[in-house]
Scaffold this active site. Structure first.
Site, short mmCIF file in Angstrom:
data_model
loop_
_atom_site.label_atom_id
_atom_site.label_comp_id
_atom_site.label_asym_id
_atom_site.label_seq_id
_atom_site.Cartn_x
_atom_site.Cartn_y
_atom_site.Cartn_z
N HIS A 22 -50.29 -11.91 -2.40
CA HIS A 22 -49.58 -11.06 -3.18
C HIS A 22 -49.35 -10.20 -3.51
CE1 HIS A 22 -47.10 -11.05 -7.38
NE2 HIS A 22 -46.64 -10.55 -6.34
N ASP A 30 -40.85 0.49 14.85
CA ASP A 30 -40.06 -0.08 16.79
C ASP A 30 -41.22 0.58 17.96
OD1 ASP A 30 -40.72 2.94 16.58
OD2 ASP A 30 -38.45 3.37 14.99
N ASP A 68 -42.03 -9.74 -2.75
CA ASP A 68 -42.07 -9.61 -4.46
C ASP A 68 -41.35 -8.92 -5.34
OD1 ASP A 68 -43.89 -8.22 -6.55
OD2 ASP A 68 -45.50 -8.02 -5.27
N MET A 78 -37.81 3.97 6.34
CA MET A 78 -38.67 4.72 7.23
C MET A 78 -37.44 6.06 6.88
SD MET A 78 -40.19 6.48 10.44
CE MET A 78 -41.97 5.70 10.28
N TYR A 117 -46.17 6.47 7.03
CA TYR A 117 -48.00 6.48 7.51
C TYR A 117 -48.97 6.05 6.75
CZ TYR A 117 -45.52 8.72 11.74
OH TYR A 117 -44.24 8.81 12.68
N TYR A 135 -36.07 4.91 14.19
CA TYR A 135 -35.95 4.30 13.00
C TYR A 135 -36.03 2.89 12.54
CZ TYR A 135 -36.14 9.70 11.94
OH TYR A 135 -36.94 11.34 11.86
#
Length: 150
Positions: A22, A30, A68, A78, A117, A135
């Site tokens: 958890h 990609d 979650d 992103m 990142y 993206y």
């Protein structure tokens, strides 16, 4: 092949998803994302691959991975550099898969490229997809499976 398990979920991916706890993050990236170098910095320490489009990979992953419910950033995308509010087709397709898996609208938050990142380096693991569109990078935070779930 296993009954009830999406065939895109290979043994290495299933092992990683099962080992996650958890609050652990999973990155679905990609083909242009620096997946190998980032994956070496994650908890798992190695790159996982599923050579399919991002939306298909997300559908497979979310068929076994709960999101979650205690945080607002359990699903993230992103941002496009210089256009943080623009949502390209690949992200719209993934959003549909998230909503379908959760049975309700579950909007992704956006994360600036370099912040994405950094979140990725702290993740449990990275799955590089065969997604060639720009993206097509996403972060998912694992939730819990309640005791009465099947």
């Amino acid at each position: 092949m296993l009954k009830g398990i999406n065939p895109l979920l290979n043994a290495d991916v299933l092992q990683a998803l099962r080992a996650m706890g958890h609050g652990d993050d999973l990155i679905v990236a990609d083909t242009n994302f620096p997946s190998d170098s980032v994956a070496r910095q994650t908890v798992l320490g190695k790159l996982l691959r599923i050579d399919a489009p991002a939306a298909e990979v997300v559908k497979a992953v979310l068929s076994v991975l709960p999101l979650d419910t205690f945080v607002n950033d359990a699903a993230a995308r992103m941002e496009i550099v210089g256009k943080p509010n623009e949502i390209p087709p690949v992200q719209k397709e993934v959003q549909k898969e998230i909503d379908a898996a959760e049975g309700k609208p579950w909007p992704m938050i956006s994360i600036e490229r370099y912040a994405f990142y950094e979140r990725s380096k702290k993740a449990y693991c990275v799955i590089q997809t065969g997604e060639r569109r720009f993206y097509g990078c996403f972060a998912f935070r694992k939730g819990v499976v309640p005791p009465d779930a099947e």
